[in-house]
Design an enzyme around this catalytic site. Structure first.
Site, PDB file in Angstrom:
ATOM      1  N   GLU A 140      -7.376  -2.622  -2.385  1.00 18.11           N
ATOM      2  CA  GLU A 140      -6.704  -1.496  -1.307  1.00 18.11           C
ATOM      3  C   GLU A 140      -5.839  -0.597  -2.157  1.00 18.11           C
ATOM      4  O   GLU A 140      -5.876   0.440  -2.043  1.00 18.11           O
ATOM      5  CB  GLU A 140      -5.935  -2.121  -0.437  1.00 18.11           C
TER       6      GLU A 140
ATOM      7  N   LEU B  30      -1.488   2.695  18.424  1.00 22.00           N
ATOM      8  CA  LEU B  30      -0.998   3.793  19.056  1.00 22.00           C
ATOM      9  C   LEU B  30      -2.035   4.706  20.122  1.00 22.00           C
ATOM     10  O   LEU B  30      -3.193   4.250  20.004  1.00 22.00           O
ATOM     11  CB  LEU B  30      -1.223   5.062  17.794  1.00 22.00           C
TER      12      LEU B  30
ATOM     13  N   HIS C 108      -7.618  -0.655   6.220  1.00 22.06           N
ATOM     14  CA  HIS C 108      -7.989  -1.772   6.713  1.00 22.06           C
ATOM     15  C   HIS C 108      -8.779  -2.880   5.915  1.00 22.06           C
ATOM     16  O   HIS C 108      -9.555  -2.523   5.187  1.00 22.06           O
ATOM     17  CB  HIS C 108      -9.165  -1.653   8.145  1.00 22.06           C
TER      18      HIS C 108
ATOM     19  N   ASN D 102       0.851  -1.340   0.025  1.00 24.10           N
ATOM     20  CA  ASN D 102      -0.174  -0.102  -0.061  1.00 24.10           C
ATOM     21  C   ASN D 102       0.719   1.393  -0.069  1.00 24.10           C
ATOM     22  O   ASN D 102       0.658   2.301  -0.635  1.00 24.10           O
ATOM     23  CB  ASN D 102      -1.003   0.012   1.157  1.00 24.10           C
TER      24      ASN D 102
ATOM     25  N   ASN E  81      -5.879   5.399   7.836  1.00 21.47           N
ATOM     26  CA  ASN E  81      -5.500   3.777   7.986  1.00 21.47           C
ATOM     27  C   ASN E  81      -6.220   3.226   6.900  1.00 21.47           C
ATOM     28  O   ASN E  81      -7.228   3.481   6.253  1.00 21.47           O
ATOM     29  CB  ASN E  81      -5.695   3.296   9.314  1.00 21.47           C
TER      30      ASN E  81
ATOM     31  N   VAL F 165      -9.338   0.825  18.379  1.00 22.09           N
ATOM     32  CA  VAL F 165      -8.776  -0.202  16.961  1.00 22.09           C
ATOM     33  C   VAL F 165      -9.651  -0.136  15.671  1.00 22.09           C
ATOM     34  O   VAL F 165     -10.741  -0.767  15.988  1.00 22.09           O
ATOM     35  CB  VAL F 165      -8.119  -1.445  17.259  1.00 22.09           C
ATOM     36  N   ASP F 166      -9.082   0.239  14.665  1.00 23.83           N
ATOM     37  CA  ASP F 166     -10.074   0.067  13.362  1.00 23.83           C
ATOM     38  C   ASP F 166     -11.754   0.511  13.367  1.00 23.83           C
ATOM     39  O   ASP F 166     -12.450  -0.047  13.146  1.00 23.83           O
ATOM     40  CB  ASP F 166     -10.075  -1.624  13.078  1.00 23.83           C
TER      41      ASP F 166
HETATM   42  C1  GRF Z   1      -3.025  -4.568   4.066  1.00 22.19           C
HETATM   43  O1  GRF Z   1      -3.767  -5.681   3.739  1.00 22.19           O
HETATM   44  C2  GRF Z   1      -3.616  -3.676   4.830  1.00 22.19           C
HETATM   45  O2  GRF Z   1      -5.152  -3.464   4.781  1.00 22.19           O
HETATM   46  C3  GRF Z   1      -3.462  -4.100   6.350  1.00 22.19           C
HETATM   47  O3  GRF Z   1      -2.211  -4.673   6.351  1.00 22.19           O
HETATM   48  C4  GRF Z   1      -2.049  -5.221   4.982  1.00 22.19           C
HETATM   49  C5  GRF Z   1      -0.511  -4.442   4.741  1.00 22.19           C
HETATM   50  O4  GRF Z   1      -0.247  -4.826   3.546  1.00 22.19           O
HETATM   51  N1  GRF Z   1      -3.635  -3.078   7.154  1.00 22.19           N
HETATM   52  P1  GRF Z   1       1.115  -4.024   2.650  1.00 22.19           P
HETATM   53  O5  GRF Z   1       2.060  -3.757   3.639  1.00 22.19           O
HETATM   54  O6  GRF Z   1       0.530  -2.624   2.417  1.00 22.19           O
HETATM   55  O7  GRF Z   1       1.379  -4.937   1.536  1.00 22.19           O
END
Ligand code: GRF
Length: 219
Positions: free
Chosen positions: A176, A95, A111, A16, A109, A146-147
């Site tokens: 994502e 955090l 998720h 990501n 973030n 969280v989340d």
């Molecule tokens: C992703 O699936 C993200 O949604 C989650 O952790 C994973 C991280 O993957 N929070 P990357 O490190 O971005 O490849």
């Protein structure tokens, strides 16, 4: 263009993070990536960031007892880099409320579920077990719980017969990588703002972005 200055926090692979760095390379993108910081030196994403010419920092996490020191160090790096926004991208540390408050409405973030369904870990296995037909991912502003926090964008994928946690994760990950840069764009240019606890997107934002926020990603 006066670009927002974004720091990305990672713990691992960094795919990501790489998607955000790639998006920010476009001249008309409203944010630039000024720092990638990891809580562990072996986070694979650090090498990708360095290859892309982005400054990196490692702030080792030494356990919950030393969280205040860890966060103070992290905060120092963020301020030295002049970051105005923070993107968590596979950052596996909780955090504190104090840290989140200091960066309120400036930390986002991603998720891997359609929040508020399946907060926490192992989202894909849990989605399969629950038998949901639609799964996906959420970009949201971070709150101390969280989340949790106001949703900026979501993208959905179908759950297919025969899916395993890995096949489902791969399908979600592709989405994502599309919605995180879109969400950061909306936040960085001020089109997405928290109003009364929910994100309002400026109706003047480009139609393809607004449509995504309403309908999810078409897949
Ligand atoms: C992703 O699936 C993200 O949604 C989650 O952790 C994973 C991280 O993957 N929070 P990357 O490190 O971005 O490849």
């Amino acid at each position: 263009m006066n670009k927002a200055r974004v720091a990305i926090l990672i713990s691992g692979r960094g795919s990501n993070m790489a998607a955000l760095i790639a998006a920010a390379a476009a001249a008309d993108y409203p944010a630039e990536v000024v720092l990638v910081a990891a809580d562990r030196a072996d986070a694979a994403g650090l090498a990708l960031a360095r290859d892309a010419g982005v400054p990196t920092a490692v702030v080792p996490y030494r356990g919950a007892a030393e969280r205040a020191t860890f966060e103070a160090e992290l905060d120092r790096h963020l301020r030295e880099a002049g970051a105005t926004f923070v993107c968590l991208a596979g950052f596996m540390r909780l955090l504190s409320a104090a840290f989140v408050t200091r960066w309120r409405d400036r930390i986002i973030n991603i998720h891997p579920s359609l929040l508020p369904a399946f907060p926490g870990l192992d989202t894909h296995a849990r989605a399969l077990k629950a038998g949901v037909r639609i799964h996906g991912c959420t970009v949201h502003f971070v709150r101390a719980s969280v989340d949790d926090g106001p949703v900026i964008l979501q993208g959905h994928v179908p759950v297919r017969p025969g899916d395993t946690p890995d096949t489902l994760a791969a399908r979600v990950l592709e989405v994502e990588h599309q919605i995180y840069p879109l969400a950061l764009r909306l936040v960085a240019d001020g089109s997405a703002q928290v109003v009364d606890g929910a994100v309002k997107i400026d109706p003047g934002a480009p139609a393809h972005l607004t449509a995504k926020s309403e309908c999810g990603h078409r897949h």
